[in-house]
Design an enzyme around this catalytic site. Structure first.
Site, mmCIF file in Angstrom:
data_model
loop_
_atom_site.group_PDB
_atom_site.id
_atom_site.type_symbol
_atom_site.label_atom_id
_atom_site.label_comp_id
_atom_site.label_asym_id
_atom_site.label_seq_id
_atom_site.Cartn_x
_atom_site.Cartn_y
_atom_site.Cartn_z
ATOM 1 N N TYR A 97 0.848 -1.193 0.000
ATOM 2 C CA TYR A 97 0.000 0.000 0.000
ATOM 3 C C TYR A 97 0.883 1.242 0.000
ATOM 4 C CZ TYR A 97 -3.364 3.517 1.575
ATOM 5 O OH TYR A 97 -4.141 4.641 1.678
ATOM 6 N N HIS A 138 -4.602 5.224 -2.755
ATOM 7 C CA HIS A 138 -5.797 6.063 -2.861
ATOM 8 C C HIS A 138 -5.394 7.431 -3.393
ATOM 9 C CE1 HIS A 138 -7.188 3.267 0.498
ATOM 10 N NE2 HIS A 138 -7.951 2.993 -0.548
#
Length: 242
Positions: A97, A138
């Site tokens: 991530y 994101h």
């Protein structure tokens, strides 16, 4: 940094891990790059906690870019991204991530962002090897520069996340972007199953099925009627070139 950045700047860029002494600099850079305010504990973690891969790109001693990522088991993916990987992957499968990736404005379009991203991939191949199946992140739906950067490097939009960010008290929408590596893939959709079935059928000869049925019927009939002589010359013939 006000001096003009030479086109050869990338050749003078060095990479090193972030450390505790970088906190003030990283705070200043993140304040310039991102609209989100991070708590002090976040800066302490990314500069000291070994669970984070925190890499700085430096130019003549100054930090001009950085990437922060965490490699973790798929079971630790947040609920909104829980379907990044197909359920067929084991629980110890890993994902990476990206928490942050930024470059000083004057040094953008010099390949530093790409260098940092490739360094993360190299780190994954060294530490997680082929157990890591996806890299994801994101991004604000309005951050077209970042979206173009990732899409140009084969990241795909996976989810639209309404009201994902809270920026100065205002809710903003986000996207999840994913790059699949080492054979990783999302859950199959109905369309994927249809395409797979179509591909399998396309590999079959259109005349091989009736030809096989005829041969099997002929063999079965001969087993019941051994006195019968069935000649293929007088029977049905199928072209092998159809």
């Amino acid at each position: 940094m006000t001096e003009a950045v030479p086109s050869s700047a990338l050749s003078e860029v060095s990479l090193r891990l972030l450390c505790h002494d970088d906190i003030d600099t990283v705070k200043h850079l993140c304040g310039d790059w991102f609209p989100i305010e991070y708590p002090d504990s976040w800066y302490r973690d990314i500069t000291s906690n070994k669970k984070f891969f925190s890499l700085a790109a430096t130019y003549r001693g100054d930090i001009v870019g950085m990437i922060v990522a965490e490699i973790k088991n798929r079971t630790k993916i947040h609920k909104e991204d829980g379907d990044i990987l197909a359920s067929s992957f084991s629980v110890d499968t890993q994902v990476a991530y990206i928490l942050s990736l930024g470059v000083v404005k004057e040094f953008r379009k010099h390949g530093i962002g790409s260098l940092l991203l490739e360094s993360l991939k190299d780190h994954i191949s060294t530490t997680a090897q082929d157990h890591c199946k996806a890299i994801y992140l994101h991004v604000l739906t309005t951050n077209n520069t970042a979206i173009s950067f990732y899409e140009n490097r084969d990241f795909k939009q996976h989810h639209y996340l309404p009201y994902y960010y809270s920026i100065r008290g205002v809710l903003k929408d986000g996207f999840t972007y994913v790059l699949y590596i080492n054979g990783g893939h999302p859950p199959w959709t109905i369309l994927d199953y249809i395409q797979h079935l179509g591909s399998a059928l396309a590999n079959l000869s259109p005349c091989s099925i009736p030809h096989r049925i005829y041969r099997q019927a002929q063999s079965l009939l001969c087993s019941f009627l051994p006195w019968s002589s069935i000649s293929t010359k007088g029977g049905i013939e199928y072209s092998r070139t159809m």
